[in-house]
Design a protein around this motif. Structure first.
Motif, PDB file in Angstrom:
ATOM      1  N   ALA A 156       0.835  -1.206   0.000  1.00 51.10           N
ATOM      2  CA  ALA A 156       0.000   0.000   0.000  1.00 51.10           C
ATOM      3  C   ALA A 156       0.866   1.251   0.000  1.00 51.10           C
ATOM      4  O   ALA A 156       0.578   2.220  -0.712  1.00 51.10           O
ATOM      5  CB  ALA A 156      -0.940  -0.008   1.212  1.00 51.10           C
ATOM      6  N   ALA A 157       1.957   1.247   0.789  1.00 56.10           N
ATOM      7  CA  ALA A 157       2.865   2.405   0.832  1.00 56.10           C
ATOM      8  C   ALA A 157       3.481   2.659  -0.542  1.00 56.10           C
ATOM      9  O   ALA A 157       3.630   3.810  -0.958  1.00 56.10           O
ATOM     10  CB  ALA A 157       3.958   2.183   1.878  1.00 56.10           C
ATOM     11  N   THR A 158       3.807   1.591  -1.256  1.00 58.71           N
ATOM     12  CA  THR A 158       4.366   1.730  -2.611  1.00 58.71           C
ATOM     13  C   THR A 158       3.352   2.371  -3.547  1.00 58.71           C
ATOM     14  O   THR A 158       3.670   3.325  -4.264  1.00 58.71           O
ATOM     15  CB  THR A 158       4.802   0.357  -3.162  1.00 58.71           C
ATOM     16  OG1 THR A 158       5.792  -0.192  -2.295  1.00 58.71           O
ATOM     17  CG2 THR A 158       5.354   0.473  -4.566  1.00 58.71           C
ATOM     18  N   ILE A 159       2.138   1.880  -3.517  1.00 62.03           N
ATOM     19  CA  ILE A 159       1.082   2.424  -4.388  1.00 62.03           C
ATOM     20  C   ILE A 159       0.834   3.902  -4.080  1.00 62.03           C
ATOM     21  O   ILE A 159       0.786   4.746  -4.979  1.00 62.03           O
ATOM     22  CB  ILE A 159      -0.227   1.624  -4.227  1.00 62.03           C
ATOM     23  CG1 ILE A 159      -0.062   0.208  -4.773  1.00 62.03           C
ATOM     24  CG2 ILE A 159      -1.393   2.333  -4.916  1.00 62.03           C
ATOM     25  CD1 ILE A 159      -1.180  -0.743  -4.394  1.00 62.03           C
ATOM     26  N   ILE A 160       0.681   4.218  -2.813  1.00 62.18           N
ATOM     27  CA  ILE A 160       0.372   5.594  -2.404  1.00 62.18           C
ATOM     28  C   ILE A 160       1.529   6.531  -2.764  1.00 62.18           C
ATOM     29  O   ILE A 160       1.321   7.609  -3.325  1.00 62.18           O
ATOM     30  CB  ILE A 160       0.043   5.655  -0.895  1.00 62.18           C
ATOM     31  CG1 ILE A 160      -1.269   4.917  -0.620  1.00 62.18           C
ATOM     32  CG2 ILE A 160      -0.036   7.099  -0.407  1.00 62.18           C
ATOM     33  CD1 ILE A 160      -1.544   4.671   0.850  1.00 62.18           C
ATOM     34  N   SER A 161       2.748   6.112  -2.466  1.00 60.95           N
ATOM     35  CA  SER A 161       3.919   6.964  -2.703  1.00 60.95           C
ATOM     36  C   SER A 161       4.114   7.264  -4.179  1.00 60.95           C
ATOM     37  O   SER A 161       4.297   8.420  -4.569  1.00 60.95           O
ATOM     38  CB  SER A 161       5.182   6.300  -2.155  1.00 60.95           C
ATOM     39  OG  SER A 161       5.023   6.040  -0.793  1.00 60.95           O
ATOM     40  N   TRP A 162       4.114   6.218  -4.995  1.00 60.70           N
ATOM     41  CA  TRP A 162       4.285   6.426  -6.434  1.00 60.70           C
ATOM     42  C   TRP A 162       3.157   7.280  -6.993  1.00 60.70           C
ATOM     43  O   TRP A 162       3.383   8.156  -7.833  1.00 60.70           O
ATOM     44  CB  TRP A 162       4.364   5.090  -7.174  1.00 60.70           C
ATOM     45  CG  TRP A 162       5.737   4.491  -7.109  1.00 60.70           C
ATOM     46  CD1 TRP A 162       6.218   3.659  -6.139  1.00 60.70           C
ATOM     47  CD2 TRP A 162       6.808   4.710  -8.016  1.00 60.70           C
ATOM     48  NE1 TRP A 162       7.531   3.342  -6.399  1.00 60.70           N
ATOM     49  CE2 TRP A 162       7.912   3.964  -7.549  1.00 60.70           C
ATOM     50  CE3 TRP A 162       6.950   5.457  -9.185  1.00 60.70           C
ATOM     51  CZ2 TRP A 162       9.139   3.948  -8.219  1.00 60.70           C
ATOM     52  CZ3 TRP A 162       8.171   5.430  -9.854  1.00 60.70           C
ATOM     53  CH2 TRP A 162       9.251   4.686  -9.363  1.00 60.70           C
ATOM     54  N   SER A 163       1.944   7.021  -6.540  1.00 58.52           N
ATOM     55  CA  SER A 163       0.799   7.785  -7.041  1.00 58.52           C
ATOM     56  C   SER A 163       0.919   9.264  -6.698  1.00 58.52           C
ATOM     57  O   SER A 163       0.727  10.122  -7.560  1.00 58.52           O
ATOM     58  CB  SER A 163      -0.508   7.235  -6.456  1.00 58.52           C
ATOM     59  OG  SER A 163      -0.684   5.893  -6.826  1.00 58.52           O
ATOM     60  N   ILE A 164       1.229   9.554  -5.449  1.00 59.85           N
ATOM     61  CA  ILE A 164       1.331  10.951  -5.022  1.00 59.85           C
ATOM     62  C   ILE A 164       2.484  11.648  -5.748  1.00 59.85           C
ATOM     63  O   ILE A 164       2.337  12.768  -6.233  1.00 59.85           O
ATOM     64  CB  ILE A 164       1.486  11.060  -3.489  1.00 59.85           C
ATOM     65  CG1 ILE A 164       0.176  10.669  -2.810  1.00 59.85           C
ATOM     66  CG2 ILE A 164       1.895  12.473  -3.079  1.00 59.85           C
ATOM     67  CD1 ILE A 164       0.251  10.622  -1.297  1.00 59.85           C
TER      68      ILE A 164
END
Length: 197
Positions: free
Chosen positions: A153-161
């Motif tokens: 989830a941290a990977t998805i959120i970080s890359w997205s932001i």
């Protein structure tokens, strides 16, 4: 990735601090004159009035220097808007987005015409730092959840932001950072804790 001086250097020594700043200032000056790929160590040492050995005692190469210039300051922007003890709420995501918008704008002013060419070179390190921070937020918010799921989830959120704010910047900042957040907030609703909880 944080850059460090060699073990023989005391990072608190005023001479070390002054020399490091001379190199960073010379680099910012050269970024306003030349494309990053055209800048040589000789250019930097001449402007900073130091020798090559002194340069290499502070930075491994110009890529390490670029990383120090842009990546090291990145988390300062995050911590200005998001406290260390925060959890992942709508307000936190809004502040993260605003932090990255601030970062892109400030970095572009430092690099002027070259930001779009240098940003991809430090992107990975910035996203790694952001991922660690988001994982801390998620771990506090969802302490009972599986660590691997939180990392994903941290990977998805970080890359997205990171990507949405970088595209916001290169496409001309059509909306404010707050409007940008409101446009994408529904896609983060799965991980965001309600402010009422």
């Amino acid at each position: 990735m944080k850059m460090t001086t060699t073990p023989s250097h005391n990072p608190n020594d005023p001479r070390v601090i002054r020399t490091r700043q001379l190199i960073l200032d010379a680099f910012m000056y050269m970024l306003n004159k030349k494309d990053f790929n055209s800048i040589t160590i000789s250019d930097l040492t001449k402007v900073a009035t130091i020798n090559r050995a002194t340069f290499y005692s502070h930075f491994p190469d110009k890529f390490g220097l670029l990383d120090a210039l842009l990546s090291d300051a990145f988390m300062d922007y995050v911590h200005r808007r998001v406290p260390e003890n925060a959890i992942l709420t709508e307000e936190t995501v809004k502040n993260l987005i605003h932090s990255l918008c601030d970062y892109h704008e400030s970095s572009s002013k430092q690099c002027v015409r070259n930001y779009e060419s240098v940003a991809p070179l430090v992107e990975k390190n910035i996203i790694v730092e952001l991922e660690k921070f988001v994982l801390q937020l998620l771990s506090k918010t969802y302490a009972q959840e599986d660590g691997r799921s939180l990392e994903q989830a941290a990977t998805i959120i970080s890359w997205s932001i990171y990507e949405i704010t970088y595209r916001w910047f290169i496409k001309g900042k059509i909306e404010t950072p707050i409007e940008l957040f409101h446009n994408i907030a529904p896609f983060f609703s799965f991980w965001i804790v309600s402010e009422a909880n």
